[in-house]
Design a protein around this motif. Sequence first.
Motif, PDB file in Angstrom:
ATOM      1  N   MET A  79       0.837  -1.193   0.000  1.00  0.00           N
ATOM      2  CA  MET A  79       0.000   0.000   0.000  1.00  0.00           C
ATOM      3  C   MET A  79       0.874   1.245   0.000  1.00  0.00           C
ATOM      4  O   MET A  79       1.897   1.277   0.678  1.00  0.00           O
ATOM      5  CB  MET A  79      -0.915   0.018   1.239  1.00  0.00           C
ATOM      6  CG  MET A  79      -1.929  -1.122   1.276  1.00  0.00           C
ATOM      7  SD  MET A  79      -3.068  -0.962   2.656  1.00  0.00           S
ATOM      8  CE  MET A  79      -1.967  -1.220   4.048  1.00  0.00           C
ATOM      9  N   THR A  80       0.496   2.239  -0.748  1.00  0.00           N
ATOM     10  CA  THR A  80       1.261   3.469  -0.866  1.00  0.00           C
ATOM     11  C   THR A  80       0.388   4.647  -0.479  1.00  0.00           C
ATOM     12  O   THR A  80      -0.699   4.824  -1.024  1.00  0.00           O
ATOM     13  CB  THR A  80       1.766   3.653  -2.307  1.00  0.00           C
ATOM     14  OG1 THR A  80       2.514   2.496  -2.693  1.00  0.00           O
ATOM     15  CG2 THR A  80       2.659   4.878  -2.408  1.00  0.00           C
ATOM     16  N   SER A  81       0.863   5.461   0.469  1.00  0.00           N
ATOM     17  CA  SER A  81       0.092   6.629   0.887  1.00  0.00           C
ATOM     18  C   SER A  81       0.035   7.654  -0.232  1.00  0.00           C
ATOM     19  O   SER A  81       0.991   7.806  -1.005  1.00  0.00           O
ATOM     20  CB  SER A  81       0.728   7.269   2.125  1.00  0.00           C
ATOM     21  OG  SER A  81       0.647   6.402   3.231  1.00  0.00           O
ATOM     22  N   LEU A  82      -1.082   8.366  -0.299  1.00  0.00           N
ATOM     23  CA  LEU A  82      -1.204   9.432  -1.285  1.00  0.00           C
ATOM     24  C   LEU A  82      -0.300  10.586  -0.907  1.00  0.00           C
ATOM     25  O   LEU A  82      -0.156  10.927   0.273  1.00  0.00           O
ATOM     26  CB  LEU A  82      -2.647   9.935  -1.355  1.00  0.00           C
ATOM     27  CG  LEU A  82      -3.543   9.281  -2.417  1.00  0.00           C
ATOM     28  CD1 LEU A  82      -3.829   7.835  -2.045  1.00  0.00           C
ATOM     29  CD2 LEU A  82      -4.841  10.067  -2.555  1.00  0.00           C
ATOM     30  N   ALA A  83       0.320  11.189  -1.908  1.00  0.00           N
ATOM     31  CA  ALA A  83       1.037  12.440  -1.692  1.00  0.00           C
ATOM     32  C   ALA A  83       0.003  13.527  -1.377  1.00  0.00           C
ATOM     33  O   ALA A  83      -1.166  13.414  -1.763  1.00  0.00           O
ATOM     34  CB  ALA A  83       1.839  12.809  -2.931  1.00  0.00           C
ATOM     35  N   PRO A  84       0.411  14.589  -0.667  1.00  0.00           N
ATOM     36  CA  PRO A  84      -0.557  15.631  -0.302  1.00  0.00           C
ATOM     37  C   PRO A  84      -1.335  16.191  -1.484  1.00  0.00           C
ATOM     38  O   PRO A  84      -2.550  16.392  -1.393  1.00  0.00           O
ATOM     39  CB  PRO A  84       0.320  16.694   0.364  1.00  0.00           C
ATOM     40  CG  PRO A  84       1.469  15.925   0.940  1.00  0.00           C
ATOM     41  CD  PRO A  84       1.727  14.823  -0.048  1.00  0.00           C
ATOM     42  N   GLN A  85      -0.652  16.457  -2.625  1.00  0.00           N
ATOM     43  CA  GLN A  85      -1.376  17.040  -3.748  1.00  0.00           C
ATOM     44  C   GLN A  85      -2.386  16.065  -4.353  1.00  0.00           C
ATOM     45  O   GLN A  85      -3.439  16.483  -4.856  1.00  0.00           O
ATOM     46  CB  GLN A  85      -0.421  17.545  -4.834  1.00  0.00           C
ATOM     47  CG  GLN A  85       0.606  16.557  -5.328  1.00  0.00           C
ATOM     48  CD  GLN A  85       1.928  16.669  -4.610  1.00  0.00           C
ATOM     49  OE1 GLN A  85       1.992  16.590  -3.387  1.00  0.00           O
ATOM     50  NE2 GLN A  85       2.997  16.868  -5.368  1.00  0.00           N
ATOM     51  N   SER A  93       6.015  10.103  -4.041  1.00  0.00           N
ATOM     52  CA  SER A  93       5.670   9.782  -5.418  1.00  0.00           C
ATOM     53  C   SER A  93       4.344  10.391  -5.851  1.00  0.00           C
ATOM     54  O   SER A  93       3.388   9.673  -6.133  1.00  0.00           O
ATOM     55  CB  SER A  93       5.594   8.257  -5.590  1.00  0.00           C
ATOM     56  OG  SER A  93       6.779   7.654  -5.171  1.00  0.00           O
ATOM     57  N   PRO A  94       4.225  11.711  -5.898  1.00  0.00           N
ATOM     58  CA  PRO A  94       2.947  12.305  -6.310  1.00  0.00           C
ATOM     59  C   PRO A  94       2.595  11.953  -7.741  1.00  0.00           C
ATOM     60  O   PRO A  94       3.459  11.862  -8.606  1.00  0.00           O
ATOM     61  CB  PRO A  94       3.202  13.803  -6.141  1.00  0.00           C
ATOM     62  CG  PRO A  94       4.679  13.967  -6.230  1.00  0.00           C
ATOM     63  CD  PRO A  94       5.258  12.727  -5.626  1.00  0.00           C
TER      64      PRO A  94
END
Length: 341
Positions: free
Chosen positions: A1-7, A301-302
Amino acid sequence: MTSLAPQDATRYWLSRRAVNDLFLLYCFDDAGASFESLREEVLARAAGIPDLGVRLREYRFAYPRWVSCDAVASQITEPVVAGSVWTDVVAALENLLSCGVRAEEYPWRLHLFRGVRGAPGGDAPALVAVLQLSHALADGRRAADIARALWSDVPVSEPNSSERVSACRGRLARAVVRGPLLVETAALLKFPIAMARTVIRGLAAERARRELADLTTRGKIPTPATDFPPTRLNHPPAPTSHAIRMLVRDDLRVPGHTVTVVAATAIAVALSRYLSEHGEPNIRLGAQISMAVPAPPSSSSPRNNYADLAIELPVREPNPHIRAARISTALTARRTRTLHP
């Protein structure tokens, strides 16, 4: 699982207030295949594209994360249209624009219109495919890469080193079976560290703001964009329906200018003429133009790497070459200011 980048998370949260999905339309010669066979082929191809095999999982105390999932048949639709001509497809698309995907269920859909007559690009009946993507999943450039991989054998562009790091971390996370409770607990334990990082970033941002203001004062950085008066095109209230018109052009490639500059040059004249015909002549006009920017060197990694640049449209310049040059200069100035470290 990869967290979303803020943008990326911001695009997801904004989608709850208004549909901000990306819609990419393609026309192909219709070979007469049935909808069922087309759907099976798309699902098979999507299985080999990592970006089309994820959905969002939300948490109370942690950023949303991308988790693996399989594409399902309901993601491929054949919308009901009044007829089989191009104008009927356009009318159907106007309705689709208000129906956003729910990225926590699936972040993409594909709408297929078969046997369309009068579609741009040829006289034969067309297969019109509209790929709809959550903005949290992709920006314009990445969306085009996804579509290219779906329609051809060209894979989505290779991830940069930070994305490879995130992918490795994601595999490790799955190996130890990180359930929702563990993710939430880890986020709470890291909260004091995250707060300290936020304070440090805030201080750094203030220093950067002061440096930018100083460089602007000394003329080393272009000044910020100015405000523009509202027109009948953006006065409240906001529109409650959508209307689509498509212009298929093959004359937007001009030596020395990008397609964006050429299109903005033509739009400047069109907007000015329209407003003059509706009682608003000689109004200063501006445009917000999206520009791709390099991905930040971080492990987040946005997927959205672009900035919106506000420029003035020189509508009072009658010479199109000079008008294009001024627009190009304005974009360069905005880009320089935006990319200043």
